[in-house]
Scaffold this active site. Structure first.
Site, PDB file in Angstrom:
ATOM      1  N   CYS A 132      10.496  38.833-140.046  1.00  0.00           N
ATOM      2  CA  CYS A 132      11.434  38.179-139.127  1.00  0.00           C
ATOM      3  C   CYS A 132      10.799  37.021-138.355  1.00  0.00           C
ATOM      4  O   CYS A 132      11.409  35.955-138.192  1.00  0.00           O
ATOM      5  CB  CYS A 132      12.052  39.190-138.176  1.00  0.00           C
ATOM      6  SG  CYS A 132      10.963  39.870-136.922  1.00  0.00           S
ATOM      7  N   HIS A 182      11.941  42.376-133.025  1.00  0.00           N
ATOM      8  CA  HIS A 182      12.770  41.723-134.031  1.00  0.00           C
ATOM      9  C   HIS A 182      13.546  40.608-133.338  1.00  0.00           C
ATOM     10  O   HIS A 182      13.901  40.723-132.159  1.00  0.00           O
ATOM     11  CB  HIS A 182      13.739  42.699-134.688  1.00  0.00           C
ATOM     12  CG  HIS A 182      14.490  42.105-135.850  1.00  0.00           C
ATOM     13  ND1 HIS A 182      13.927  41.921-137.086  1.00  0.00           N
ATOM     14  CD2 HIS A 182      15.752  41.610-135.932  1.00  0.00           C
ATOM     15  CE1 HIS A 182      14.811  41.359-137.899  1.00  0.00           C
ATOM     16  NE2 HIS A 182      15.930  41.161-137.220  1.00  0.00           N
ATOM     17  N   ASN A 194      18.927  36.322-139.461  1.00  0.00           N
ATOM     18  CA  ASN A 194      17.603  36.920-139.309  1.00  0.00           C
ATOM     19  C   ASN A 194      17.066  37.391-140.647  1.00  0.00           C
ATOM     20  O   ASN A 194      17.809  37.523-141.616  1.00  0.00           O
ATOM     21  CB  ASN A 194      17.672  38.093-138.330  1.00  0.00           C
ATOM     22  CG  ASN A 194      18.535  39.241-138.845  1.00  0.00           C
ATOM     23  OD1 ASN A 194      18.069  40.352-139.030  1.00  0.00           O
ATOM     24  ND2 ASN A 194      19.829  38.995-139.083  1.00  0.00           N
TER      25      ASN A 194
END
Length: 224
Positions: A132, A182, A194
């Site tokens: 990520c 994240h 993402n």
């Protein structure tokens, strides 16, 4: 509505807040059928940006609605033809009007979407596979030449705090460990793009049962 814009710089002209006694530009939701000074300012901005072909007036007609919808589609907003908070914000910084410390969100989102479907790879930083933070680092570098930290935790520390995310801001979540672990790029209407560990580069819903409980805040990245 919050006062989103005190001035707009478009095509070399400064559009300041209305004179005392009128609502500040951005205080009112605008839609078809309305007539006021805010409508005229919005139409002026849309015309300068190339979305409105007709005359500029104080009346929000059907042509104005179509111009607003076209602008919203280009800026990844809900294309409902209503000028609300997110649309006001995009009118002020949507890739044509940029402050010295702001990044071009249009370019960031365009690059981010171009990588849809790229597989997830732990430690990945290239289009052959991203984690990520590697994805975010690549997108910002390749789209606007901005270097951001390598880890989600450090990106979170480096970003500017915002109370509610606007299009192009980063949204952060607590997943496999305590603290930010994240992150993704906010697209508006509750959606963010993402590098998901299960789906690769994808668009997710910030308000889904999984992400809603893990959301910890949003940050804005400034230009280098």
């Amino acid at each position: 509505m919050k006062k989103m814009l005190s001035a707009l710089l478009v095509g070399g002209a400064l559009f300041a807040s209305p004179a005392m006694g009128h609502a500040a530009f951005g205080d009112t939701v605008l839609k078809q059928g309305m007539t006021n000074d805010d409508v005229e300012q919005v139409k002026t901005v849309l015309k300068d940006k190339g979305f409105l072909k007709g005359e500029v007036s104080r009346y929000f007609n059907y042509e104005t609605k179509k111009a607003v919808m076209a602008f919203q589609e280009k800026h990844n907003l809900e294309a409902d033809g209503v000028v609300g908070e997110n649309t006001y914000n995009a009118l002020g910084k949507g890739g044509v009007v940029e402050g010295e410390s702001e990044v071009n969100t249009d370019k960031v989102i365009s690059k981010a979407k171009s990588l849809m479907g790229t597989p997830y790879k732990w430690g990945g930083t290239t289009p052959s596979g991203f984690d990520c933070s590697g994805y975010l680092q690549y997108v910002y570098k390749e789209s606007v030449g901005v270097d951001i930290p390598r880890t989600v935790e450090d990106i979170y520390k480096a970003g500017e705090n915002v109370s509610e995310p606007q299009v192009g801001d980063l949204v952060f979540f607590e997943t496999y460990k305590e603290g930010p672990s994240h992150a993704g790029i906010y697209l508006g209407d509750g959606k963010f793009i993402n590098a998901s560990s299960s789906k690769g580069v994808t668009i997710s819903d910030k308000n889904s049962s999984y992400w809603k409980d893990r959301y910890i805040g949003a940050k804005r990245i400034a230009a280098n």
